[in-house]
Scaffold this motif. Structure first.
Motif, PDB file in Angstrom:
ATOM      1  N   UNK A 155       0.571   8.098  20.992  1.00 26.33           N
ATOM      2  CA  UNK A 155       1.928   7.570  20.984  1.00 26.33           C
ATOM      3  C   UNK A 155       1.909   6.173  21.594  1.00 26.33           C
ATOM      4  N   UNK A 156       2.265   5.208  20.783  1.00 28.38           N
ATOM      5  CA  UNK A 156       2.305   3.819  21.228  1.00 28.38           C
ATOM      6  C   UNK A 156       3.769   3.419  21.320  1.00 28.38           C
ATOM      7  N   UNK A 157       4.144   2.826  22.443  1.00 30.69           N
ATOM      8  CA  UNK A 157       5.552   2.531  22.656  1.00 30.69           C
ATOM      9  C   UNK A 157       5.773   1.093  23.141  1.00 30.69           C
ATOM     10  N   UNK A 158       6.458   0.314  22.328  1.00 35.21           N
ATOM     11  CA  UNK A 158       6.868  -1.032  22.725  1.00 35.21           C
ATOM     12  C   UNK A 158       5.729  -1.943  23.147  1.00 35.21           C
ATOM     13  N   UNK A 159       4.667  -1.964  22.359  1.00 36.43           N
ATOM     14  CA  UNK A 159       3.463  -2.705  22.730  1.00 36.43           C
ATOM     15  C   UNK A 159       3.602  -4.207  22.457  1.00 36.43           C
ATOM     16  N   UNK A 160       3.288  -5.005  23.472  1.00 34.84           N
ATOM     17  CA  UNK A 160       3.229  -6.467  23.306  1.00 34.84           C
ATOM     18  C   UNK A 160       1.837  -6.936  23.686  1.00 34.84           C
ATOM     19  N   UNK A 161       1.192  -7.704  22.814  1.00 34.64           N
ATOM     20  CA  UNK A 161      -0.147  -8.218  23.117  1.00 34.64           C
ATOM     21  C   UNK A 161      -0.176  -9.717  22.864  1.00 34.64           C
ATOM     22  N   UNK A 162      -0.804 -10.439  23.772  1.00 28.86           N
ATOM     23  CA  UNK A 162      -0.937 -11.893  23.641  1.00 28.86           C
ATOM     24  C   UNK A 162      -2.404 -12.269  23.548  1.00 28.86           C
ATOM     25  N   UNK A 163      -2.692 -13.276  22.729  1.00 30.47           N
ATOM     26  CA  UNK A 163      -3.985 -13.964  22.802  1.00 30.47           C
ATOM     27  C   UNK A 163      -3.691 -15.299  23.456  1.00 30.47           C
ATOM     28  N   UNK A 164      -3.928 -15.419  24.732  1.00 29.06           N
ATOM     29  CA  UNK A 164      -3.532 -16.651  25.415  1.00 29.06           C
ATOM     30  C   UNK A 164      -2.039 -16.834  25.273  1.00 29.06           C
ATOM     31  N   UNK A 165      -1.618 -17.910  24.605  1.00 24.86           N
ATOM     32  CA  UNK A 165      -0.189 -18.181  24.469  1.00 24.86           C
ATOM     33  C   UNK A 165       0.386 -17.559  23.192  1.00 24.86           C
ATOM     34  N   UNK A 166      -0.502 -17.067  22.330  1.00 26.84           N
ATOM     35  CA  UNK A 166      -0.026 -16.538  21.052  1.00 26.84           C
ATOM     36  C   UNK A 166       0.451 -15.103  21.208  1.00 26.84           C
ATOM     37  N   UNK A 167       1.671 -14.865  20.779  1.00 23.23           N
ATOM     38  CA  UNK A 167       2.275 -13.547  20.878  1.00 23.23           C
ATOM     39  C   UNK A 167       1.906 -12.764  19.626  1.00 23.23           C
ATOM     40  N   UNK A 168       0.805 -12.023  19.684  1.00 23.22           N
ATOM     41  CA  UNK A 168       0.249 -11.416  18.474  1.00 23.22           C
ATOM     42  C   UNK A 168       0.960 -10.132  18.077  1.00 23.22           C
ATOM     43  N   UNK A 169       1.286  -9.314  19.054  1.00 18.95           N
ATOM     44  CA  UNK A 169       1.967  -8.043  18.783  1.00 18.95           C
ATOM     45  C   UNK A 169       3.305  -8.068  19.502  1.00 18.95           C
ATOM     46  N   UNK A 170       4.374  -7.886  18.735  1.00 17.78           N
ATOM     47  CA  UNK A 170       5.707  -8.093  19.296  1.00 17.78           C
ATOM     48  C   UNK A 170       6.479  -6.786  19.388  1.00 17.78           C
TER      49      UNK A 170
END
Lengths: 241, 293
Positions: free
Chosen positions: A11-26
């Motif tokens: 179960x994945x919930x509200x995942x945010x991932x950044x590569x440095x300054x890039x917001x890859x997963x919103x």
């Protein structure tokens, strides 16, 4: 297999991932239930691989939670995730090129007790008889299709509850793609839950129970795989008709 | 006969380079960094053996074991405190840190043991070997050095190819991310690599100072650089390469000094390195750079 009867396996919930300054997963959320084949489709750069890599623990999420088997696992390193029963067959295969086929499989069972090695190896060779023939060959000399089989076999060696496959069809001839997908289905029947990332949406939707469509870091659609296959938007965007 | 004697001495010196080069090449292969402090760990090992034998009254084997232990802990500590925090940093930052660590070790040794060279007592007290009616004399430390090299090489090859940790090292060396996905603890693997390299450095310290018994804080520096050269010469990252590069380098250095020029001995060594790298940029046994992914 229809409605989820109990707690989802992943179960994945509200995942945010950044590569440095890039917001890859919103802020994506998704679920995979025990026994399912779930696919995550979308164009190049939509964030599908990033999602898998984050679930596997190779990347750290800035925000959001990942729960596996009902336990929160956010921020657990990749090397620990495999002990919990989650295995990633990564994009580009990433087999150990300088090791033999057999050694690659052995490394796949690194997280398992030694006495399981032989039976796991027999199981993998059951799915991929070709690997048995090439046992002593240096992995880097295998063909693309064989390397993909080895990567999947290696991931299977850890006896995962959930296997995540990242673009298994990449760079393979259509006949091989069909073979690979047939084996994915067989592995699923043998009891492994599958989360599949694919650009080949047609193939992925044809074997999956449910699907999520990703666009630029967000999930834009989700549902029954068969229904999505008949959805006009999906057809236009990903199935080329 | 003089040629033979030079050759044996060359192999012996080269064996010392090879053992040191192993530390460089393993750390480079697995942690992808150049640990320029490695040569100075040799010096620390030699000082511990010296102190153990001269001041603390330890039997030679115990002093050597103590030195190996100290160097192992030292190597792992250096890695943990100085290099591990820089794992995501640029290669240049790590390189400069390693050079800084090298000077830190040298200056700390200066502080503890002073600048005056110490005469290192050879622990190998057996008589020299006289062959061919006394024409070829081989000193015990020469023979032991060569033997030690062979034993270490075999042991290490078995370790890398057979043991679980050894295989984990090969995986980390090839693809750190994929290794993690197998469940391999990358940090621990790197730490063990430093431990092994540093324990070997203590042995190298013993062998080096037994043959060249002048011990001072800079003792490890030049052999360290030459062993690094040997590692590059043989193909950095390759264990047989370190062995081959080290032995060849030792032979070239001794023969160059004997037959060409004593003063130019080191220059010849580096000239050969440059020529080899021009012809084979990855070194003698280096892996060719992979072009496709």
């Amino acid at each position: 297999m229809s409605e989820s009867p109990k707690l989802p396996l992943l179960k994945v919930n509200g995942l945010h991932v950044y590569y440095g300054a890039i917001h890859a997963i919103k802020g994506i959320s998704l679920e995979v239930n025990e026994g399912e084949i779930v696919t995550l489709i979308g164009a190049n750069g939509a964030g599908k691989s990033t999602t898998l890599n984050t679930i596997a623990g190779l990347l750290k999420p800035r925000q959001g939670t990942v729960a596996f088997g009902g336990m929160p696992v956010g921020g657990t390193g990749a090397s620990k995730m495999v002990y919990k029963g989650l295995s990633l067959c990564p994009e580009g295969r990433r087999i150990f090129q300088q090791m033999t086929v057999k050694e690659n499989l052995e490394m796949g069972s690194f997280s398992r007790p030694k006495d399981e090695l032989e039976s796991s190896m027999a199981q993998v060779y059951g799915f991929f008889p070709r690997l048995k023939e090439r046992e002593k060959q240096i992995a880097g000399t295998l063909s693309g299709g064989e390397q993909q089989m080895l990567a999947m076999g290696r991931a299977l060696m850890s006896k995962p509850r959930l296997m995540m496959l990242d673009e298994p069809s990449m760079g393979l001839a259509p006949i091989l793609v069909e073979q690979i997908f047939e084996i994915i289905r067989e592995m699923n029947r043998a009891g492994t839950t599958i989360l599949l990332v694919e650009q080949n949406a047609q193939m992925a939707l044809s074997i999956a129970n449910r699907a999520y469509v990703m666009e630029t870091g967000r999930i834009t659609m989700e549902g029954n795989a068969r229904e999505l296959m008949n959805d006009d938007n999906v057809r236009k965007a990903y199935l080329g008709s | 006969m003089i040629f033979l004697s030079n050759l044996v001495n060359g192999i012996s010196l080269g064996s010392i380079y090879a053992i040191i080069a192993l530390g460089y090449t393993m750390v480079y292969g697995i942690a992808k960094m150049l640990n320029f402090a490695h040569g100075d760990v040799i010096m620390v090992g030699a000082y511990i053996i010296f102190c153990g034998a001269q001041y603390w009254g330890l039997p030679a084997p115990v002093a050597v074991l103590l030195a190996m232990l100290v160097c192992t802990v030292l190597g792992m500590t250096i890695e943990k405190l100085a290099y591990k925090p820089l794992r995501q940093a640029t290669g240049l930052a790590v390189l400069i840190t390693a050079i800084g660590m090298s000077y830190l070790l040298q200056n700390t040794a200066l502080l503890i043991w002073g600048a005056n060279p110490k005469v290192f007592p050879s622990p190998f007290s057996t008589d020299a070997l006289h062959l061919f009616g006394g024409e070829l004399v081989i000193k015990p430390e020469t023979l032991i050095t060569i033997l030690a090299n062979v034993v270490i090489m075999i042991a290490l090859s078995l370790f890398i190819s057979r043991t679980k940790m050894g295989k984990a090292m090969r995986c980390v060396s090839e693809d750190r991310g994929a290794a993690e996905l197998m469940g391999i603890n990358v940090n621990r693997t790197i730490s063990v690599t430093f431990a092994i390299g540093s324990a070997l450095a203590a042995i190298a310290g013993l062998l080096l100072c037994s043959s060249y018994p002048m011990l001072q804080p800079t003792t490890g520096s030049m052999p360290g650089i030459k062993a690094f050269t040997a590692a590059v010469f043989g193909g950095i990252g390759s264990i047989p390469g370190a062995m081959l590069g080290g032995v060849l380098l030792g032979i070239i250095e001794i023969l160059g000094k004997a037959y060409i020029s004593t003063e130019l001995g080191d220059a010849i060594v580096f000239a050969v390195l440059i020529v080899v790298l021009l012809v084979r940029p990855t070194g003698l046994l280096g892996k060719p750079v992979r072009e496709k992914v």
